[in-house]
Motif scaffolding. Sequence first.
Motif, PDB file in Angstrom:
ATOM      1  N   SER A 100      21.489  20.470  22.562  1.00 52.92           N
ATOM      2  CA  SER A 100      22.123  19.408  23.339  1.00 52.92           C
ATOM      3  C   SER A 100      22.037  18.071  22.608  1.00 52.92           C
ATOM      4  CB  SER A 100      21.454  19.312  24.712  1.00 52.92           C
ATOM      5  OG  SER A 100      22.075  18.322  25.506  1.00 52.92           O
ATOM      6  N   ARG A 101      20.869  17.793  21.986  1.00 51.89           N
ATOM      7  CA  ARG A 101      20.737  16.540  21.233  1.00 51.89           C
ATOM      8  C   ARG A 101      21.652  16.536  20.017  1.00 51.89           C
ATOM      9  NH1 ARG A 101      15.190  17.049  22.774  1.00 51.89           N
ATOM     10  NH2 ARG A 101      14.637  18.077  20.813  1.00 51.89           N
ATOM     11  N   LEU A 102      21.768  17.682  19.357  1.00 47.96           N
ATOM     12  CA  LEU A 102      22.639  17.777  18.193  1.00 47.96           C
ATOM     13  C   LEU A 102      24.090  17.535  18.588  1.00 47.96           C
ATOM     14  CD1 LEU A 102      22.415  20.351  15.353  1.00 47.96           C
ATOM     15  CD2 LEU A 102      24.594  19.966  16.465  1.00 47.96           C
ATOM     16  N   VAL A 103      24.516  18.133  19.706  1.00 46.25           N
ATOM     17  CA  VAL A 103      25.889  17.953  20.174  1.00 46.25           C
ATOM     18  C   VAL A 103      26.149  16.495  20.512  1.00 46.25           C
ATOM     19  CG1 VAL A 103      27.471  18.448  22.080  1.00 46.25           C
ATOM     20  CG2 VAL A 103      26.241  20.314  20.971  1.00 46.25           C
ATOM     21  N   GLY A 104      25.199  15.838  21.199  1.00 41.52           N
ATOM     22  CA  GLY A 104      25.369  14.440  21.543  1.00 41.52           C
ATOM     23  C   GLY A 104      25.527  13.554  20.321  1.00 41.52           C
ATOM     24  N   SER A 105      24.691  13.795  19.294  1.00 42.44           N
ATOM     25  CA  SER A 105      24.779  13.000  18.063  1.00 42.44           C
ATOM     26  C   SER A 105      26.086  13.264  17.334  1.00 42.44           C
ATOM     27  CB  SER A 105      23.594  13.331  17.146  1.00 42.44           C
ATOM     28  OG  SER A 105      22.372  12.996  17.754  1.00 42.44           O
ATOM     29  N   ALA A 106      26.473  14.546  17.269  1.00 39.48           N
ATOM     30  CA  ALA A 106      27.708  14.909  16.571  1.00 39.48           C
ATOM     31  C   ALA A 106      28.922  14.323  17.277  1.00 39.48           C
ATOM     32  CB  ALA A 106      27.826  16.428  16.477  1.00 39.48           C
TER      33      ALA A 106
ATOM     34  N   PHE B 220      11.921  22.933   4.927  1.00 40.84           N
ATOM     35  CA  PHE B 220      13.189  23.303   4.331  1.00 40.84           C
ATOM     36  C   PHE B 220      14.043  24.121   5.288  1.00 40.84           C
ATOM     37  CE2 PHE B 220      10.427  22.351   0.816  1.00 40.84           C
ATOM     38  CZ  PHE B 220      11.233  21.543   0.048  1.00 40.84           C
ATOM     39  N   ARG B 221      13.713  24.082   6.572  1.00 44.38           N
ATOM     40  CA  ARG B 221      14.528  24.755   7.571  1.00 44.38           C
ATOM     41  C   ARG B 221      15.340  23.704   8.329  1.00 44.38           C
ATOM     42  NH1 ARG B 221      13.270  30.054   8.506  1.00 44.38           N
ATOM     43  NH2 ARG B 221      11.355  30.794   7.563  1.00 44.38           N
ATOM     44  N   LEU B 222      16.620  24.008   8.504  1.00 42.52           N
ATOM     45  CA  LEU B 222      17.462  23.057   9.213  1.00 42.52           C
ATOM     46  C   LEU B 222      16.974  22.814  10.627  1.00 42.52           C
ATOM     47  CD1 LEU B 222      21.000  24.175   8.059  1.00 42.52           C
ATOM     48  CD2 LEU B 222      19.943  21.991   7.624  1.00 42.52           C
ATOM     49  N   ALA B 223      16.386  23.852  11.266  1.00 45.81           N
ATOM     50  CA  ALA B 223      15.945  23.698  12.642  1.00 45.81           C
ATOM     51  C   ALA B 223      14.882  22.619  12.781  1.00 45.81           C
ATOM     52  CB  ALA B 223      15.418  25.027  13.173  1.00 45.81           C
ATOM     53  N   SER B 224      14.088  22.401  11.734  1.00 47.51           N
ATOM     54  CA  SER B 224      13.035  21.395  11.798  1.00 47.51           C
ATOM     55  C   SER B 224      13.477  20.065  11.210  1.00 47.51           C
ATOM     56  CB  SER B 224      11.792  21.897  11.047  1.00 47.51           C
ATOM     57  OG  SER B 224      12.077  22.026   9.674  1.00 47.51           O
ATOM     58  N   ASP B 225      14.725  19.975  10.814  1.00 54.76           N
ATOM     59  CA  ASP B 225      15.254  18.747  10.221  1.00 54.76           C
ATOM     60  C   ASP B 225      16.546  18.392  10.948  1.00 54.76           C
ATOM     61  OD1 ASP B 225      16.180  16.665   8.680  1.00 54.76           O
ATOM     62  OD2 ASP B 225      15.578  17.591   6.803  1.00 54.76           O
ATOM     63  N   PRO B 226      16.474  17.669  12.060  1.00 56.10           N
ATOM     64  CA  PRO B 226      17.678  17.417  12.859  1.00 56.10           C
ATOM     65  C   PRO B 226      18.766  16.670  12.112  1.00 56.10           C
ATOM     66  CG  PRO B 226      15.829  16.059  13.601  1.00 56.10           C
ATOM     67  CD  PRO B 226      15.268  17.057  12.651  1.00 56.10           C
ATOM     68  N   VAL B 227      18.389  15.792  11.174  1.00 54.06           N
ATOM     69  CA  VAL B 227      19.409  15.059  10.424  1.00 54.06           C
ATOM     70  C   VAL B 227      20.211  16.006   9.545  1.00 54.06           C
ATOM     71  CG1 VAL B 227      19.807  13.279   8.695  1.00 54.06           C
ATOM     72  CG2 VAL B 227      18.081  12.921  10.461  1.00 54.06           C
ATOM     73  N   ALA B 228      19.506  16.931   8.846  1.00 55.58           N
ATOM     74  CA  ALA B 228      20.205  17.902   8.012  1.00 55.58           C
ATOM     75  C   ALA B 228      21.056  18.829   8.865  1.00 55.58           C
ATOM     76  CB  ALA B 228      19.194  18.709   7.197  1.00 55.58           C
ATOM     77  N   ALA B 229      20.533  19.227  10.034  1.00 50.79           N
ATOM     78  CA  ALA B 229      21.288  20.103  10.920  1.00 50.79           C
ATOM     79  C   ALA B 229      22.571  19.431  11.382  1.00 50.79           C
ATOM     80  CB  ALA B 229      20.427  20.493  12.118  1.00 50.79           C
ATOM     81  N   GLN B 230      22.461  18.172  11.810  1.00 51.48           N
ATOM     82  CA  GLN B 230      23.650  17.457  12.258  1.00 51.48           C
ATOM     83  C   GLN B 230      24.649  17.295  11.123  1.00 51.48           C
ATOM     84  OE1 GLN B 230      22.977  13.541  13.891  1.00 51.48           O
ATOM     85  NE2 GLN B 230      25.119  12.984  13.657  1.00 51.48           N
ATOM     86  N   ARG B 231      24.148  16.959   9.933  1.00 53.32           N
ATOM     87  CA  ARG B 231      25.030  16.776   8.785  1.00 53.32           C
ATOM     88  C   ARG B 231      25.791  18.066   8.471  1.00 53.32           C
ATOM     89  NH1 ARG B 231      27.306  12.843   7.532  1.00 53.32           N
ATOM     90  NH2 ARG B 231      29.086  14.045   6.895  1.00 53.32           N
ATOM     91  N   PHE B 232      25.093  19.213   8.535  1.00 53.34           N
ATOM     92  CA  PHE B 232      25.729  20.493   8.233  1.00 53.34           C
ATOM     93  C   PHE B 232      26.778  20.835   9.282  1.00 53.34           C
ATOM     94  CE2 PHE B 232      25.218  25.328   8.184  1.00 53.34           C
ATOM     95  CZ  PHE B 232      26.253  25.476   7.279  1.00 53.34           C
ATOM     96  N   VAL B 233      26.458  20.632  10.569  1.00 54.94           N
ATOM     97  CA  VAL B 233      27.430  20.912  11.624  1.00 54.94           C
ATOM     98  C   VAL B 233      28.644  20.000  11.481  1.00 54.94           C
ATOM     99  CG1 VAL B 233      27.837  20.819  14.110  1.00 54.94           C
ATOM    100  CG2 VAL B 233      25.732  21.843  13.235  1.00 54.94           C
ATOM    101  N   LEU B 234      28.410  18.711  11.222  1.00 54.95           N
ATOM    102  CA  LEU B 234      29.520  17.778  11.049  1.00 54.95           C
ATOM    103  C   LEU B 234      30.402  18.175   9.871  1.00 54.95           C
ATOM    104  CD1 LEU B 234      27.771  14.344  11.703  1.00 54.95           C
ATOM    105  CD2 LEU B 234      29.563  15.386  13.092  1.00 54.95           C
ATOM    106  N   ASP B 235      29.789  18.557   8.760  1.00 51.99           N
ATOM    107  CA  ASP B 235      30.575  18.960   7.596  1.00 51.99           C
ATOM    108  C   ASP B 235      31.372  20.224   7.902  1.00 51.99           C
ATOM    109  OD1 ASP B 235      29.734  16.824   6.156  1.00 51.99           O
ATOM    110  OD2 ASP B 235      28.316  17.920   4.895  1.00 51.99           O
ATOM    111  N   SER B 236      30.782  21.146   8.652  1.00 56.02           N
ATOM    112  CA  SER B 236      31.498  22.365   9.029  1.00 56.02           C
ATOM    113  C   SER B 236      32.693  22.036   9.916  1.00 56.02           C
ATOM    114  CB  SER B 236      30.552  23.331   9.754  1.00 56.02           C
ATOM    115  OG  SER B 236      29.482  23.719   8.903  1.00 56.02           O
ATOM    116  N   VAL B 237      32.505  21.084  10.847  1.00 57.25           N
ATOM    117  CA  VAL B 237      33.614  20.659  11.700  1.00 57.25           C
ATOM    118  C   VAL B 237      34.705  20.004  10.855  1.00 57.25           C
ATOM    119  CG1 VAL B 237      34.289  19.026  13.507  1.00 57.25           C
ATOM    120  CG2 VAL B 237      32.241  20.426  13.795  1.00 57.25           C
TER     121      VAL B 237
END
Length: 389
Positions: free
Chosen positions: A276-282, A236-253
Amino acid sequence: MYLMRLSADELHALQLRDGLVPALEAAEVEQGRAGETSAGEKRAWRHSLPAVARDLRDAGLGAVDMMIEYALPGRKGPADVILAGVHPATHAPSYVVAELKQWRGVTAAPDRAGRFVVANQTGKPKRHPAEQTADFCRALIRSHAALMGSEACLAGLTYLHNAADSDVTDLLRYPRTRLSHLFTRDSRGALIRFLRERLTAAPGRPAAELFAAGPVHARLAGLDPQGRLQWHGDGFRLASDPVAAQRFVLDSVRAAYTAQDKSVLVVTGTTAAHGSRLVGSAENTLNHAGYATRVLSGPCTATFPVCDVLFCEEPWLRSVDAPPGPGRGPDRLSPLLEKMIKVARVPVFVLADDLTAPEDTGDFGVLIRQAAGALRVPDKCIRLDREFR
């Protein structure tokens, strides 16, 4: 137990014959639940359920089962619908709890943290609907044998199919996990991708039958001696769930972009590699959505083209500060940070927890906030390692 279960294809066909609402009302009478559904909820039957079925069919998932109005004993209010099918990667049963809202405009309550005011609705400010969905998911994990020890097979989402991003920016800014994704009509394409990541075209009936047949008592679902739920791993931590992390960053943007005023986003709680991987996906997702993006991650440059979203990773900040000579540290970084904030509609700085800022530079987050403050631009910190409720 659900009020009715049928595939997305079957629900679509029933709706075309104007038979969906009558069938659900008949099921209410048969199960002794007549009178429990409000007029607003029945409007959701007529409009929101077909919207989900349409999206499933457009995703090629018409055979996925939809368990409508799934109620848990002892819990107030059912889930609008639980989708049941097969996970494309694991080929195991996969489930998605969906909360459906017809809201068209939402703003944060001015005097109630974490509460929101819905346009054209009276009464007390409401909880974030994604938080409501996450709570229901956790209750399912505590009570269902099909989920015990395999929580990754469950996800949650809230779908505001009548609202644009600009109508619900305060909701988009709200933190979430894989149990509480949020989609609007503007992110319908992202919703379809999300559904394809969780479900396949295979019939969902076996998964639905397994789910409906297997509830267990909460005391068997991993409670510690104090009666608290023991989460398995850190799922339930965003750090261990890259899809949720990317989704949250994208929604914030998206929320920052659609807001009337510019704002600076600072992303923390991740490693340099993960960031870096999160930025590339976003960046890839935003480019496909039509945003003009730029990423600063390689050699130092002082040229910043005007763009919608500018991503800056911490290693790039280090490269700026690395050359020896006069002006090293804040004197060199601060003017560049201000320039970056000026050229981008949404500047996003991704800072890494596994890197230590040079002593003479100080904390990069502090310098970014100071630069934003000097330009009178609000800043928001997004922590990806935080465990949300």
